[in-house]
Design an enzyme around this catalytic site. Structure first.
Site, PDB file in Angstrom:
ATOM      1  N   ASN A 176      -2.886  -2.282  -2.462  1.00 16.62           N
ATOM      2  CA  ASN A 176      -3.704  -1.250  -0.829  1.00 16.62           C
ATOM      3  C   ASN A 176      -4.412  -2.045   0.103  1.00 16.62           C
ATOM      4  O   ASN A 176      -4.047  -3.543  -0.045  1.00 16.62           O
ATOM      5  CB  ASN A 176      -4.531  -0.697  -1.277  1.00 16.62           C
ATOM      6  CG  ASN A 176      -5.502   0.600  -0.394  1.00 16.62           C
ATOM      7  OD1 ASN A 176      -6.088   0.871   0.100  1.00 16.62           O
ATOM      8  ND2 ASN A 176      -4.624   2.055  -0.976  1.00 16.62           N
ATOM      9  N   ARG A 177      -5.886  -2.289   0.311  1.00 14.24           N
ATOM     10  CA  ARG A 177      -6.030  -2.431   1.548  1.00 14.24           C
ATOM     11  C   ARG A 177      -7.766  -3.463   1.475  1.00 14.24           C
ATOM     12  O   ARG A 177      -8.305  -3.337   0.193  1.00 14.24           O
ATOM     13  CB  ARG A 177      -6.682  -1.442   2.356  1.00 14.24           C
ATOM     14  CG  ARG A 177      -5.969  -0.563   3.547  1.00 14.24           C
ATOM     15  CD  ARG A 177      -6.348   0.224   4.013  1.00 14.24           C
ATOM     16  NE  ARG A 177      -4.741   0.795   4.567  1.00 14.24           N
ATOM     17  CZ  ARG A 177      -4.176   2.341   3.879  1.00 14.24           C
ATOM     18  NH1 ARG A 177      -4.178   2.238   2.580  1.00 14.24           N
ATOM     19  NH2 ARG A 177      -3.622   2.966   4.790  1.00 14.24           N
ATOM     20  N   TYR A 212       6.847   6.913  -5.556  1.00 14.19           N
ATOM     21  CA  TYR A 212       7.201   8.418  -4.170  1.00 14.19           C
ATOM     22  C   TYR A 212       7.530   9.408  -5.698  1.00 14.19           C
ATOM     23  O   TYR A 212       8.977   9.876  -5.389  1.00 14.19           O
ATOM     24  CB  TYR A 212       7.806   8.546  -3.244  1.00 14.19           C
ATOM     25  CG  TYR A 212       7.104   7.404  -1.952  1.00 14.19           C
ATOM     26  CD1 TYR A 212       7.238   6.273  -1.730  1.00 14.19           C
ATOM     27  CD2 TYR A 212       6.008   8.605  -1.048  1.00 14.19           C
ATOM     28  CE1 TYR A 212       6.252   5.344  -0.823  1.00 14.19           C
ATOM     29  CE2 TYR A 212       5.798   7.466  -0.283  1.00 14.19           C
ATOM     30  CZ  TYR A 212       5.584   6.136   0.000  1.00 14.19           C
ATOM     31  OH  TYR A 212       4.605   5.732   0.979  1.00 14.19           O
ATOM     32  N   GLN A 240      -4.948   5.323  -7.562  1.00 10.74           N
ATOM     33  CA  GLN A 240      -4.825   5.907  -5.697  1.00 10.74           C
ATOM     34  C   GLN A 240      -3.507   7.175  -5.410  1.00 10.74           C
ATOM     35  O   GLN A 240      -2.370   6.502  -6.110  1.00 10.74           O
ATOM     36  CB  GLN A 240      -4.243   4.742  -5.302  1.00 10.74           C
ATOM     37  CG  GLN A 240      -4.043   4.842  -3.431  1.00 10.74           C
ATOM     38  CD  GLN A 240      -5.806   4.834  -2.837  1.00 10.74           C
ATOM     39  OE1 GLN A 240      -6.250   4.323  -3.088  1.00 10.74           O
ATOM     40  NE2 GLN A 240      -5.354   5.129  -1.583  1.00 10.74           N
ATOM     41  N   ASP A 274      -5.544  10.641   0.309  1.00 13.74           N
ATOM     42  CA  ASP A 274      -4.983   8.644   0.408  1.00 13.74           C
ATOM     43  C   ASP A 274      -6.318   8.079   0.144  1.00 13.74           C
ATOM     44  O   ASP A 274      -7.047   7.012   0.703  1.00 13.74           O
ATOM     45  CB  ASP A 274      -4.778   8.496   1.724  1.00 13.74           C
ATOM     46  CG  ASP A 274      -4.652   7.044   1.739  1.00 13.74           C
ATOM     47  OD1 ASP A 274      -4.061   6.275   1.001  1.00 13.74           O
ATOM     48  OD2 ASP A 274      -3.313   6.857   2.550  1.00 13.74           O
ATOM     49  N   HIS A 317      -1.298  -4.105   1.474  1.00 14.75           N
ATOM     50  CA  HIS A 317      -0.623  -3.771   0.008  1.00 14.75           C
ATOM     51  C   HIS A 317       0.665  -5.601  -0.111  1.00 14.75           C
ATOM     52  O   HIS A 317       1.973  -5.936   0.396  1.00 14.75           O
ATOM     53  CB  HIS A 317       0.798  -3.090   0.687  1.00 14.75           C
ATOM     54  CG  HIS A 317       0.655  -2.247   0.045  1.00 14.75           C
ATOM     55  ND1 HIS A 317      -0.263  -1.383  -0.455  1.00 14.75           N
ATOM     56  CD2 HIS A 317       0.769  -0.797   0.410  1.00 14.75           C
ATOM     57  CE1 HIS A 317      -0.619   0.001  -0.712  1.00 14.75           C
ATOM     58  NE2 HIS A 317       0.445   0.472  -1.103  1.00 14.75           N
ATOM     59  N   HIS A 329       4.963   1.793  -6.604  1.00 14.33           N
ATOM     60  CA  HIS A 329       4.569   2.437  -5.008  1.00 14.33           C
ATOM     61  C   HIS A 329       5.629   3.555  -5.511  1.00 14.33           C
ATOM     62  O   HIS A 329       6.205   3.633  -4.748  1.00 14.33           O
ATOM     63  CB  HIS A 329       4.434   1.827  -4.423  1.00 14.33           C
ATOM     64  CG  HIS A 329       3.496   2.569  -3.402  1.00 14.33           C
ATOM     65  ND1 HIS A 329       4.266   3.051  -2.326  1.00 14.33           N
ATOM     66  CD2 HIS A 329       2.995   1.678  -3.090  1.00 14.33           C
ATOM     67  CE1 HIS A 329       2.950   3.605  -1.368  1.00 14.33           C
ATOM     68  NE2 HIS A 329       2.321   3.048  -1.465  1.00 14.33           N
ATOM     69  N   GLU A 358      -1.275   5.077  -7.789  1.00 12.78           N
ATOM     70  CA  GLU A 358      -0.808   3.956  -8.244  1.00 12.78           C
ATOM     71  C   GLU A 358      -1.834   3.964  -9.103  1.00 12.78           C
ATOM     72  O   GLU A 358      -3.295   3.784  -8.223  1.00 12.78           O
ATOM     73  CB  GLU A 358      -0.628   3.647  -6.942  1.00 12.78           C
ATOM     74  CG  GLU A 358      -0.145   3.718  -5.781  1.00 12.78           C
ATOM     75  CD  GLU A 358      -0.003   3.538  -4.273  1.00 12.78           C
ATOM     76  OE1 GLU A 358      -0.679   3.106  -4.017  1.00 12.78           O
ATOM     77  OE2 GLU A 358      -0.237   5.113  -3.921  1.00 12.78           O
TER      78      GLU A 358
HETATM   79  C1  BGC Z   1      -1.937   3.512   0.537  1.00 16.25           C
HETATM   80  C2  BGC Z   1      -1.236   4.968   2.171  1.00 16.25           C
HETATM   81  C3  BGC Z   1      -0.812   3.465   2.633  1.00 16.25           C
HETATM   82  C4  BGC Z   1       0.800   4.054   1.769  1.00 16.25           C
HETATM   83  C5  BGC Z   1       2.017   2.995   2.188  1.00 16.25           C
HETATM   84  C6  BGC Z   1      -0.744   3.890  -0.440  1.00 16.25           C
HETATM   85  O1  BGC Z   1      -0.628   2.619  -1.145  1.00 16.25           O
HETATM   86  O2  BGC Z   1      -2.577   4.459  -0.107  1.00 16.25           O
HETATM   87  O3  BGC Z   1      -2.592   4.349   2.497  1.00 16.25           O
HETATM   88  O4  BGC Z   1      -0.033   4.602   3.568  1.00 16.25           O
HETATM   89  O5  BGC Z   1       0.496   3.087   0.582  1.00 16.25           O
HETATM   90  O6  BGC Z   1       3.304   3.327   2.446  1.00 16.25           O
END
Ligand code: BGC
Length: 391
Positions: free
Chosen positions: A126-127, A226, A327, A290, A152, A224, A356
């Site tokens: 994350n950020r 999906y 997350q 998100d 990331h 990560h 996540e």
């Molecule tokens: C984030 C999203 C991001 C995505 C990237 C996630 O973990 O929370 O904001 O766009 O990852 O694919």
């Protein structure tokens, strides 16, 4: 054009078909030696790991390892990005289906706009705000790859590197290791990272992370994947029911950086303390979900923190983790334009979701959030498990 059969040669064809009939019948019943005619699980009664060539990158072989458990559940992982490429689980009628998004080949995963499908994420998931943090008064600048922030792990995070892979005894675990060098993507310290994927006997995929460093550095690793538990039958996850054991979450600003506040979920669209269809309140949340949920659990024990149910297939997934945060990302940026996807599927907005397990975003700049700094002499350890069943 094929000649139109006359009455005479129709008879010849019929005679030939009669002669061939027993063979045709035999073939269609057996489906050939290896071909399965349905998508039911192959009950093997044992664990196995098979390997398949998946391409080359930087002169290194990329291999897809497939672990199968005794009841036939399978997980496939490649050593590029430690990426989970397939996760095949049964539905309530025992039909097997792949419940994660991904690409058909390595080329897909190498695309610039791969949205981290199935990958391991690090050094910091994350950020990190303004793409920098301080350790002991020294500022460490990072790649600003997301609206001036670092996302990331930077431009070439752990999702884009080749890991070393080793099958562990017992044929149920794959060990991945990676040495992230001092200064890589701006982070201090040589970080030795180990991730062990294990397919369990009760249909869980368990991920054990560990790491050591020679300089103090922030570390936050996650997976990560999906998920869409309909296995391709439903194009979105809006009807999936989600439950998260969290009374609080961390609100964010316009570029998804936590404001520092820890807010209650009660009475808000963020409340998932009892199972709720994801589509129910999603329009009330700008951009979709998100956010980081602050898990109710205490300390770092491995506990169930979330449940996800897809009513048509009956598939149910539990998330267990040692981490303090989760997350939940509702696939907001998927827009149906990705190419090279599995079976050419269109991955539309909300076509899947990520859960996540990790520390809170931007923790290195938020002293009130749980600590993410790893010091020399310490060992970073986290475990997360995604466990599948039906109901
Ligand atoms: C984030 C999203 C991001 C995505 C990237 C996630 O973990 O929370 O904001 O766009 O990852 O694919």
């Amino acid at each position: 054009m094929a000649p139109i059969p006359t009455t005479d040669n129709k008879r010849v064809i019929m005679n030939k078909l009669i002669l061939l009939a027993p063979f045709i019948l035999l073939l269609s019943c057996s489906g050939g030696k290896n071909a399965k005619t349905d998508n039911k699980a192959e009950i093997t009664g044992k664990y196995s790991i098979t390997e398949m060539a998946f391409g080359m990158l930087e002169e290194k072989a990329i291999t897809e390892y497939t672990i199968t458990n005794p009841s036939g559940m399978q997980v496939s992982i490649i050593n590029y990005g430690g990426t989970v490429t397939k996760l095949i689980t049964p539905d309530k009628n025992k039909n097997m289906g792949d419940v994660i998004l991904g690409f058909d080949s390595l080329g897909g995963y190498l695309q610039k706009n791969d949205p981290y499908f199935g990958s391991l994420v690090g050094r910091y998931a994350n950020r990190i705000a303004n793409a920098k943090f301080n350790v002991k008064g020294k500022t460490f600048p990072l790649a600003a790859n997301d609206h001036g922030n670092s996302l990331h792990g930077g431009n070439k995070g752990y999702d884009k590197v080749v890991w070393s892979a080793a099958k562990l005894p017992g044929d149920s675990s794959l060990e991945l290791t990676y040495l992230s060098k001092d200064g890589e993507e701006g982070y201090p310290g040589n970080l030795n990272v180990k991730v062990v994927y294990t397919l369990t006997g009760d249909n869980g995929i368990k991920i054990d992370y560990s790491a050591t460093t020679d300089k103090t550095t922030p570390v936050n690793l996650t997976s990560h994947c999906y998920f869409n538990l309909s296995a391709g039958a439903d194009s979105t996850i809006l009807d999936h029911q989600l439950e998260i054991a969290a009374d609080k979450y961390t609100p964010v600003n316009d570029v998804l950086i936590p404001t520092g506040e820890i807010a209650t979920t009660k009475g808000t669209p963020m409340d998932f303390t009892t199972p709720k269809a994801i589509g129910r309140d999603i329009l009330q949340v700008k951009g979709g979900f998100d956010h980081n949920w602050v898990l109710n659990k205490n300390g770092n024990s491995l506990e169930k923190v979330a449940g996800l149910y897809e009513p048509n297939s009956g598939r149910y997934m539990e998330v267990l983790t040692t981490e303090p945060g989760l997350q939940f990302y509702s696939g907001n940026f998927l827009d149906g334009t990705l190419t090279g996807t599995k079976n050419g599927q269109k991955y539309v907005q909300h076509g899947a979701l990520c859960l996540e397990a990790q520390h809170y975003p931007d923790s290195p700049n938020e002293p009130s959030f749980p600590n993410t700094l790893l010091k020399p002499g310490e060992t970073y350890r986290q475990t997360t498990e995604y466990r599948f069943s039906v109901k």
